[in-house]
Design an enzyme around this catalytic site. Structure first.
Site, mmCIF file in Angstrom:
data_model
loop_
_atom_site.group_PDB
_atom_site.id
_atom_site.type_symbol
_atom_site.label_atom_id
_atom_site.label_comp_id
_atom_site.label_asym_id
_atom_site.label_seq_id
_atom_site.Cartn_x
_atom_site.Cartn_y
_atom_site.Cartn_z
ATOM 1 N N THR A 15 5.863 3.694 2.511
ATOM 2 C CA THR A 15 6.251 2.600 3.401
ATOM 3 C C THR A 15 6.845 1.449 2.604
ATOM 4 O OG1 THR A 15 3.990 1.794 3.258
ATOM 5 C CG2 THR A 15 4.565 3.099 5.195
ATOM 6 N N CYS A 16 7.646 0.629 3.304
ATOM 7 C CA CYS A 16 8.160 -0.580 2.685
ATOM 8 C C CYS A 16 6.985 -1.526 2.452
ATOM 9 C CB CYS A 16 9.177 -1.263 3.581
ATOM 10 S SG CYS A 16 10.702 -0.316 3.781
ATOM 11 N N PRO A 17 6.937 -2.295 1.379
ATOM 12 C CA PRO A 17 7.861 -2.275 0.250
ATOM 13 C C PRO A 17 7.464 -1.331 -0.874
ATOM 14 C CG PRO A 17 6.359 -4.109 -0.017
ATOM 15 C CD PRO A 17 5.899 -3.338 1.201
ATOM 16 N N MET A 18 6.472 -0.469 -0.631
ATOM 17 C CA MET A 18 5.985 0.383 -1.721
ATOM 18 C C MET A 18 7.064 1.334 -2.215
ATOM 19 S SD MET A 18 3.264 -0.721 -2.668
ATOM 20 C CE MET A 18 3.069 0.491 -3.959
ATOM 21 N N ASN A 19 7.957 1.762 -1.317
ATOM 22 C CA ASN A 19 8.995 2.680 -1.787
ATOM 23 C C ASN A 19 9.899 1.978 -2.805
ATOM 24 O OD1 ASN A 19 10.192 1.044 0.148
ATOM 25 N ND2 ASN A 19 10.468 2.704 1.618
#
Lengths: 87, 347
Positions: A15-19
């Site tokens: 998920t954003c912002p982990m990507n």
């Protein structure tokens, strides 16, 4: 162009912002000029991650749709390159 | 709250006025009278207490001034500062008889007191393109220069100006007597396009579709000029063709809210002050005492104002047909734009 990437990163499901965070860390660990192949989901991921990579000074070489999302080739920017503005 | 620490402000805020900067007492008395007259000194419920409204165009305050405001609040006020909805820092609970001392302390760091009343007010603004990646216009610089030029000028009723850097309008330019909102027109450099379709996905207003030769096609009636497609394109194929301000006029909140009507688009930075001047001139000429600009526009007729504005914005003036398009109608609550007055053909 047929380019053999030096690294591969599967960010599907992230998920954003982990990507973006994961891609950023991967790129930082690479040498300038090396290329990473990134798999991304459709939706928020494809709208935001390439832009973040570009803003950080890296180069998006290609974006191709796949059956389940997108495949990107991103070239690690110069270590000295300052983060560019997104405008 | 005790007064023990009154004469000892915090070390970082040297209270002793510098010789070069110390105003003479006669000047202070005059300045005080003028400031009371201009407002910015707001009586509280508590007898003999006032709130001091500190002027901060665009909501920006230097760290030095902020420290002095805090020191004044601690030693002359009740120890709190209220950050107001229009971006001023208000020192609460000051005794009227401390006004001279407070004015001196604030003046020593260049902190002015803002106005209330029937005047051009301090302009508000978001961060804008100075540091916000979403902003397209330099709202901070414009708020500062507009305030420098027009602040305190008398108007039939209060006049609030606001600068928003993009169509998100965080700062409610669409509720201002005169609101400026950053907008950007995208253009495609087709030779750089790789047909990836990211821009189409980035557009949340259905303004982009893949068309002939697998290139994105933009519908100008739906495009709200937000620039998300430009930011999303990884190949710099979608670029900013031009940047300017949308202009909204007649907005207010309060007991009887009034929306701000969109009247112009892509107004360039150098014309902003002319647009403000033309609006003030029309308002002073046609507005009645204590009548807000939006009500004056409804009473006199919007076309009278549009004629005055056209002299400044030329073909940036919006026509009646423009308001029917989604790109403008969707910027307001559902159905609200349909209640707006018809714009006439003014030639």
């Amino acid at each position: 162009m047929a380019q053999q990437p030096d690294h591969r990163l599967d960010l599907r499901g992230a998920t954003c912002p982990m990507n973006w965070v994961k891609l950023k860390l991967e790129l930082e660990g690479m040498e300038a000029g090396q290329v990473v192949e990134v798999l991304l989901d459709d939706g928020d991921a494809i709208i935001n991650v390439p832009r973040s990579a570009k803003a950080e000074g890296h180069k998006v070489l290609s974006v191709e749709p796949t059956q389940v999302g997108f495949r990107l080739l991103v070239e690690r920017g110069d270590a000295e390159t300052p983060s560019g503005a997104t405008r | 709250m005790t007064r023990e620490g009154k004469d000892k402000l915090t070390p970082t805020a040297a209270v002793e006025p510098h010789d070069a900067a110390e105003p003479k007492s006669a000047d202070v008395a005059q300045a005080r009278a003028e400031e009371l007259k201009a407002g910015g000194i707001i009586p509280q419920r508590q007898k003999g207490k006032v709130t001091i409204r500190c002027k901060a165009p665009g909501g920006r305050v230097s760290a030095e001034r902020l420290e002095r405001i805090a020191a004044v609040a601690r030693h002359y006020g009740s120890g709190v500062v209220h950050l107001s909805v229009r971006q001023s820092a208000e020192i609460v609970g000051v005794d009227l008889h401390d006004l001279d001392a407070v004015a001196r302390e604030l003046a020593a760091v260049g902190q002015e007191i803002a106005s209330c009343g029937k005047r051009f007010r301090v302009a508000t603004a978001c961060g804008g393109c100075e540091y916000n990646p979403n902003g397209w216009t330099d709202t901070q610089a414009l708020a500062q220069s507009a305030t420098d030029r027009f602040f305190g000028e008398e108007t039939p009723h209060k006049f609030k100006t606001t600068f928003a850097g993009c169509v998100r309008d965080c700062v409610r330019a669409r509720m201002a007597d005169l609101g400026f909102q950053g907008m950007v027109e995208p253009a495609l450099a087709a030779e750089l396009c790789t047909h990836c379709g990211i821009c189409v996905r980035a557009c949340r207003d259905d303004a982009l579709t893949m068309g002939a030769e697998d290139l994105p096609v933009r519908d100008p009636d739906k495009c709200i000029s937000c620039g998300d497609c430009i930011k999303a394109c990884p190949f710099d194929a979608m670029v900013a063709k031009r940047v300017g301000h949308a202009v909204f006029v007649g907005g207010k909140h309060g007991k009887h809210p009034h929306p701000a009507y969109p009247v112009a688009q892509f107004v360039a930075d150098p014309r902003v002050e002319d647009a403000i001047a033309a609006t003030l001139a029309w308002y002073r000429d046609r507005g009645e005492p204590r009548e807000r600009l939006g009500d004056a526009l409804d009473r006199v007729g919007i076309d009278s104002y549009r004629r005055a504005l056209r002299a400044v914005v030329g073909d940036g003036l919006l026509a009646g047909a423009d308001l029917k398009k989604p790109k403008w109608a969707r910027l307001f609550y559902d159905g609200l734009a349909e209640t707006f007055p018809e714009y006439g053909d003014i030639g």
